[in-house]
Scaffold this motif. Structure first.
Motif, PDB file in Angstrom:
ATOM      1  N   GLU A 123      77.867 -23.525  68.228  1.00  0.00           N
ATOM      2  CA  GLU A 123      76.948 -24.697  68.766  1.00  0.00           C
ATOM      3  C   GLU A 123      76.738 -24.105  70.257  1.00  0.00           C
ATOM      4  O   GLU A 123      76.196 -25.034  71.116  1.00  0.00           O
ATOM      5  CB  GLU A 123      77.972 -25.723  68.811  1.00  0.00           C
ATOM      6  N   GLY A 124      76.601 -22.980  70.505  1.00  0.00           N
ATOM      7  CA  GLY A 124      76.139 -22.486  71.778  1.00  0.00           C
ATOM      8  C   GLY A 124      76.840 -22.831  73.068  1.00  0.00           C
ATOM      9  O   GLY A 124      76.300 -22.804  74.202  1.00  0.00           O
ATOM     10  N   TYR A 125      78.210 -23.268  72.968  1.00  0.00           N
ATOM     11  CA  TYR A 125      78.806 -23.489  74.317  1.00  0.00           C
ATOM     12  C   TYR A 125      79.617 -22.166  74.872  1.00  0.00           C
ATOM     13  O   TYR A 125      79.729 -21.159  74.044  1.00  0.00           O
ATOM     14  CB  TYR A 125      80.424 -24.367  74.006  1.00  0.00           C
ATOM     15  N   ASP A 126      79.679 -22.064  76.194  1.00  0.00           N
ATOM     16  CA  ASP A 126      79.888 -20.753  76.796  1.00  0.00           C
ATOM     17  C   ASP A 126      81.263 -20.612  77.165  1.00  0.00           C
ATOM     18  O   ASP A 126      82.067 -20.326  78.217  1.00  0.00           O
ATOM     19  CB  ASP A 126      79.207 -20.693  78.144  1.00  0.00           C
ATOM     20  N   GLN A 127      82.118 -21.033  76.052  1.00  0.00           N
ATOM     21  CA  GLN A 127      83.609 -21.195  76.319  1.00  0.00           C
ATOM     22  C   GLN A 127      84.595 -20.115  75.473  1.00  0.00           C
ATOM     23  O   GLN A 127      85.659 -20.169  75.044  1.00  0.00           O
ATOM     24  CB  GLN A 127      83.988 -22.505  75.830  1.00  0.00           C
ATOM     25  N   VAL A 128      83.754 -19.073  75.045  1.00  0.00           N
ATOM     26  CA  VAL A 128      84.567 -17.920  74.174  1.00  0.00           C
ATOM     27  C   VAL A 128      85.423 -17.379  75.042  1.00  0.00           C
ATOM     28  O   VAL A 128      84.817 -16.730  76.125  1.00  0.00           O
ATOM     29  CB  VAL A 128      83.518 -17.126  73.471  1.00  0.00           C
ATOM     30  N   ARG A 129      86.612 -16.839  75.020  1.00  0.00           N
ATOM     31  CA  ARG A 129      87.504 -16.116  75.340  1.00  0.00           C
ATOM     32  C   ARG A 129      88.386 -15.357  74.833  1.00  0.00           C
ATOM     33  O   ARG A 129      88.441 -15.510  73.661  1.00  0.00           O
ATOM     34  CB  ARG A 129      88.574 -17.067  76.505  1.00  0.00           C
ATOM     35  N   PHE A 130      88.886 -14.116  75.197  1.00  0.00           N
ATOM     36  CA  PHE A 130      89.978 -13.402  74.563  1.00  0.00           C
ATOM     37  C   PHE A 130      91.308 -13.951  74.594  1.00  0.00           C
ATOM     38  O   PHE A 130      91.650 -14.587  75.637  1.00  0.00           O
ATOM     39  CB  PHE A 130      89.988 -12.129  75.293  1.00  0.00           C
ATOM     40  N   VAL A 131      91.703 -14.116  73.504  1.00  0.00           N
ATOM     41  CA  VAL A 131      93.278 -14.661  73.563  1.00  0.00           C
ATOM     42  C   VAL A 131      94.152 -13.522  72.700  1.00  0.00           C
ATOM     43  O   VAL A 131      93.726 -12.682  71.970  1.00  0.00           O
ATOM     44  CB  VAL A 131      93.477 -15.899  72.777  1.00  0.00           C
ATOM     45  N   GLN A 132      95.377 -13.403  73.271  1.00  0.00           N
ATOM     46  CA  GLN A 132      96.319 -12.456  72.789  1.00  0.00           C
ATOM     47  C   GLN A 132      97.130 -12.632  71.573  1.00  0.00           C
ATOM     48  O   GLN A 132      98.199 -12.164  71.239  1.00  0.00           O
ATOM     49  CB  GLN A 132      97.181 -12.105  73.689  1.00  0.00           C
TER      50      GLN A 132
END
Length: 142
Positions: A87-96
């Motif tokens: 949905e176009g939110y800028d909240q993608v992060r890398f998780v381990q």
């Protein structure tokens, strides 16, 4: 006038007009946060500077130009859109977890390091960018 009687006076057309926008807005991928997936990406990260310190350990990541730049759990550099394809939110992060994945904290979309969706939240892949390391300069590009 009672609520049921009032609703009957509205009729099916009014009920449809009131509910259709919500159903449409809640069901389509890419219509939420509204930020476009980054394009034209071509920048460098100096690994001998502060960014390099932030990417020193496997699993570390930085955010630059709407891109998540990661030193994955194997020590390789991977870069993905920070803008979620759901949905176009800028909240993608890398998780381990799961060997290292990209995850959006808004609705829980998960993607492998190739951008393939890992859960049923979206079928849209996450955009992955190319990386090239030359000495201490890491280039992120399309």
């Amino acid at each position: 006038m009672e609520r049921k009687a009032f609703l009957r006076t509205l009729g099916a057309g009014a009920a449809f007009a009131l509910t259709f926008p919500c159903v449409q807005g809640c069901s389509k991928d890419g219509d939420g946060g509204g930020q476009p997936i980054p394009t034209g990406i071509d920048f460098t990260v100096d690994l001998s500077g502060p960014d390099g310190m932030a990417l020193q350990n496997n699993g570390d990541f930085i955010l630059r130009n709407d891109v998540v730049v990661v030193r994955n759990l194997e020590g390789n550099f991977v870069a993905a859109s920070q803008i979620c394809s759901h949905e176009g939110y800028d909240q993608v992060r890398f998780v381990q977890s799961q060997g290292g994945i990209f995850q959006c904290s808004v609705h829980g979309s998960q993607f492998d390091q190739n951008g393939t969706p890992l859960n049923a939240i979206t079928q849209n892949p996450l955009k992955i960018f190319q990386t090239s390391l030359n000495g201490d300069i890491l280039r992120i590009f399309e």
